[in-house]
Design an enzyme around this catalytic site. Sequence first.
Site, mmCIF file in Angstrom:
data_model
loop_
_atom_site.group_PDB
_atom_site.id
_atom_site.type_symbol
_atom_site.label_atom_id
_atom_site.label_comp_id
_atom_site.label_asym_id
_atom_site.label_seq_id
_atom_site.Cartn_x
_atom_site.Cartn_y
_atom_site.Cartn_z
ATOM 1 N N GLU A 182 -10.280 5.780 4.219
ATOM 2 C CA GLU A 182 -9.344 5.001 4.879
ATOM 3 C C GLU A 182 -8.980 5.874 6.051
ATOM 4 O OE1 GLU A 182 -6.376 4.169 2.180
ATOM 5 O OE2 GLU A 182 -7.563 2.446 1.067
ATOM 6 N N GLU A 193 -13.143 -0.217 -2.990
ATOM 7 C CA GLU A 193 -11.792 -0.265 -3.643
ATOM 8 C C GLU A 193 -11.335 -1.674 -3.380
ATOM 9 O OE1 GLU A 193 -8.385 2.242 -2.610
ATOM 10 O OE2 GLU A 193 -9.928 4.139 -2.379
#
Length: 412
Positions: A187, A328
Amino acid sequence: MVSQAGKIRAVFLAVLLTVAASVYGTTNQASADTVARSSSSQIMADMGAGWNLGNQLEANTNGYPSETAWGQPTVTQALIDKVRAAGFKTIRIPVSYLGSIGPGPNYTINPSWLNRIQEVANYAYNRGMHVMINMHGDGYKSINGSWLICDSPSQATIKAKYQKVWQQIANRFKNYDQRLILESMNEEFDGQYGQPTQPCYSNINSYNQIFVDTVRKTGGNNDSRWLLVAGWNTNIDYTAGNYGFTLPSDQYRSPSIPASERRIMISVHYYSPWDFAGEESGAITQWGRAATNPSRTSAWGQEDYLDSQLKKMYDTFATKGYPVVVGEYGAIDKSSFDSSNNRYRADFARAVAATAKKYGAATVYWDNGGTERYGFGLFNRRSLTVTQQGIINAIMSGVGGRAAAPGLPSGT
């Protein structure tokens, strides 16, 4: 035309390779295991259902990694065995390095921390599972001691440090077989939830290129290892769309790999719609076509949206030989607001897994260890018990390609 004797010799050779792999292990890149895992479709199938060991090796206190800092117990072999027994074949291990990295120019990782990373990885690897290791919290501005900051003016120092750290990690794992996957970052973005900015995105692309080049140059099985890279904040639109993401070149990979095999995977995360999956509020608790209360259901991000997002990744990357990993996904527990919430969490998990399967992608459920309100946890890591069997069943159903009916009670 091959003679009968030639066919017999070919079969005999195949048997010898299989026996050799079982007797001598699979760390040699010329082993039968490496050959068997040469295709992207095969590695995706082999990875099966994935699970994140969240809030552990990426946890930290005062800028130093500490696996118990965020309230979870020390990771044990017993926990990983429990996850494996539940049907998961892949474990992603988020890792932060932060203050465990020494000063330049060598940027040496504290040996005890690198040893612990390897020990936890071995809990899964030695059980035959696929293992993914990344660099997780080092790029979060909200984390004390973070340094992989894409809009920092100190890019020369950052890139030198990034290269040295990945060189050490890659050397530690270079003799592991292809069940070990390395992931460049997590991220990574400028911290602002808007469209990507430049040159920040250019720096992210540079990090990915440094990662690929550095890992490959360490040799061993790393010159043919599957490597996982990500675009801006692992966002599907900002990775697949025309926002600045560029695929790293792979010039140092083993010449024995066929040109059609990319050996680079693309990572994205999926938490849409966020008001159902991640927003800590009791307002939106239902999802999918089985939802019974429109006022508790998000106006967007339903099954058609999920399909379009993963199709976008398939069209952009998978069709060109770059497998996609949903590293995820999941939805937090809001059952204290709506007793039916867990069945919709299960529907969501099943749909993500099944849709990813449809488009040839692998999925790794995000488990942060939390088993109460707003937790993602499927297991209680202290008692080593399953807490969300219904969601686990849904994941296995989705990965298995079985179109189980949505809206079933937890545990069904």
